[in-house]
Write a protein that holds these residues in place. Structure first.
Motif, short mmCIF file in Angstrom:
data_model
loop_
_atom_site.label_atom_id
_atom_site.label_comp_id
_atom_site.label_asym_id
_atom_site.label_seq_id
_atom_site.Cartn_x
_atom_site.Cartn_y
_atom_site.Cartn_z
N TYR A 17 0.84 -1.20 0.00
CA TYR A 17 0.00 0.00 0.00
C TYR A 17 0.87 1.25 0.00
N THR A 18 1.93 1.25 0.79
CA THR A 18 2.81 2.40 0.87
C THR A 18 3.51 2.64 -0.46
N LEU A 19 3.97 1.59 -1.10
CA LEU A 19 4.60 1.75 -2.41
C LEU A 19 3.62 2.30 -3.43
N GLY A 20 2.38 1.82 -3.39
CA GLY A 20 1.35 2.34 -4.29
C GLY A 20 1.11 3.82 -4.05
N ALA A 21 1.08 4.21 -2.80
CA ALA A 21 0.88 5.62 -2.46
C ALA A 21 2.08 6.46 -2.90
N MET A 22 3.28 5.91 -2.79
CA MET A 22 4.47 6.62 -3.24
C MET A 22 4.41 6.85 -4.76
N HIS A 23 4.04 5.80 -5.49
CA HIS A 23 3.92 5.93 -6.94
C HIS A 23 2.84 6.95 -7.30
N ALA A 24 1.70 6.88 -6.62
CA ALA A 24 0.60 7.79 -6.91
C ALA A 24 1.01 9.24 -6.69
N ALA A 25 1.73 9.52 -5.62
CA ALA A 25 2.17 10.89 -5.35
C ALA A 25 3.12 11.39 -6.44
N GLN A 26 4.00 10.53 -6.91
CA GLN A 26 4.94 10.93 -7.95
C GLN A 26 4.21 11.11 -9.28
N PHE A 27 3.27 10.23 -9.60
CA PHE A 27 2.49 10.37 -10.83
C PHE A 27 1.68 11.67 -10.80
N MET A 28 1.08 11.98 -9.66
CA MET A 28 0.29 13.19 -9.53
C MET A 28 1.16 14.43 -9.74
N ALA A 29 2.34 14.45 -9.13
CA ALA A 29 3.24 15.59 -9.29
C ALA A 29 3.62 15.77 -10.76
N SER A 30 3.87 14.68 -11.44
CA SER A 30 4.22 14.76 -12.85
C SER A 30 3.03 15.21 -13.69
N MET A 31 1.86 14.66 -13.40
CA MET A 31 0.66 15.03 -14.13
C MET A 31 0.37 16.52 -13.99
N LYS A 32 0.57 17.06 -12.79
CA LYS A 32 0.27 18.47 -12.54
C LYS A 32 1.18 19.42 -13.33
N GLN A 33 2.26 18.90 -13.90
CA GLN A 33 3.12 19.74 -14.74
C GLN A 33 2.46 20.06 -16.08
N SER A 34 1.52 19.21 -16.51
CA SER A 34 0.89 19.43 -17.81
C SER A 34 -0.63 19.49 -17.77
N VAL A 35 -1.23 19.12 -16.63
CA VAL A 35 -2.69 19.11 -16.50
C VAL A 35 -3.06 19.91 -15.25
N ASP A 36 -4.05 20.77 -15.37
CA ASP A 36 -4.55 21.49 -14.20
C ASP A 36 -5.52 20.55 -13.48
N VAL A 37 -4.96 19.67 -12.68
CA VAL A 37 -5.71 18.59 -12.05
C VAL A 37 -6.81 19.13 -11.13
N ASP A 38 -6.49 20.10 -10.30
CA ASP A 38 -7.48 20.63 -9.36
C ASP A 38 -8.69 21.21 -10.08
N SER A 39 -8.44 22.00 -11.12
CA SER A 39 -9.55 22.58 -11.88
C SER A 39 -10.35 21.51 -12.60
N ALA A 40 -9.66 20.52 -13.14
CA ALA A 40 -10.35 19.44 -13.86
C ALA A 40 -11.28 18.68 -12.92
N ILE A 41 -10.83 18.42 -11.72
CA ILE A 41 -11.65 17.70 -10.75
C ILE A 41 -12.82 18.57 -10.30
N GLN A 42 -12.54 19.84 -9.99
CA GLN A 42 -13.61 20.73 -9.53
C GLN A 42 -14.69 20.92 -10.58
N SER A 43 -14.31 20.98 -11.85
CA SER A 43 -15.28 21.21 -12.92
C SER A 43 -15.90 19.91 -13.43
N GLY A 44 -15.32 18.78 -13.04
CA GLY A 44 -15.82 17.50 -13.54
C GLY A 44 -15.32 17.18 -14.94
N ASP A 45 -14.37 17.97 -15.44
CA ASP A 45 -13.79 17.77 -16.77
C ASP A 45 -12.59 16.83 -16.64
#
Length: 117
Positions: A17-45
């Motif tokens: 579980y911890t390794l999965g969470a570590m990967h998820a945090a790194q993927f999220m950080a990388s995704m946020k470099q090209s995707v406005d994740v917070d806005s996408a989630i808030q708008s449902g887009d």
């Protein structure tokens, strides 16, 4: 017992579980470099998030090792820094009581990275 798996002696689930969470945090950080994740989630887009996940992770299937996949998606192999930063942002907002948990999880993240699990 902290986890349902511990009652039957399956102690190895916690590191998984911890390794999965570590990967998820790194993927999220990388995704946020090209995707406005917070806005996408808030708008449902959500298609920009799904596209990033598909292009960088899902489409690779079992073609790559875990380290190769993480490096392809994020530019580096698993790095505990992203998980530790996630923990700091998430738990330190909830005050001093969470500090012990944060310290423990940061230590575990460093140990897993050192062991390259």
């Amino acid at each position: 017992m902290q986890d349902i798996h511990w009652t039957d002696g399956a102690f190895s689930y916690f590191p998984s579980y911890t390794l999965g969470a570590m990967h998820a945090a790194q993927f999220m950080a990388s995704m946020k470099q090209s995707v406005d994740v917070d806005s996408a989630i808030q708008s449902g887009d959500l298609p920009p998030i799904f596209t990033w996940l598909s292009d960088n992770i899902c489409n690779q299937g079992s073609l790559l090792t875990t380290d190769e996949l993480v490096k392809l998606a994020t530019g580096e192999t698993l790095n505990a820094t992203y998980f530790k930063e996630h923990l700091r942002r998430h738990y330190l907002n909830n005050a001093q009581a969470a500090l012990m948990n944060l310290t423990f999880f940061c230590l575990i993240a460093d140990v897993f990275q050192a062991m390259r699990l």
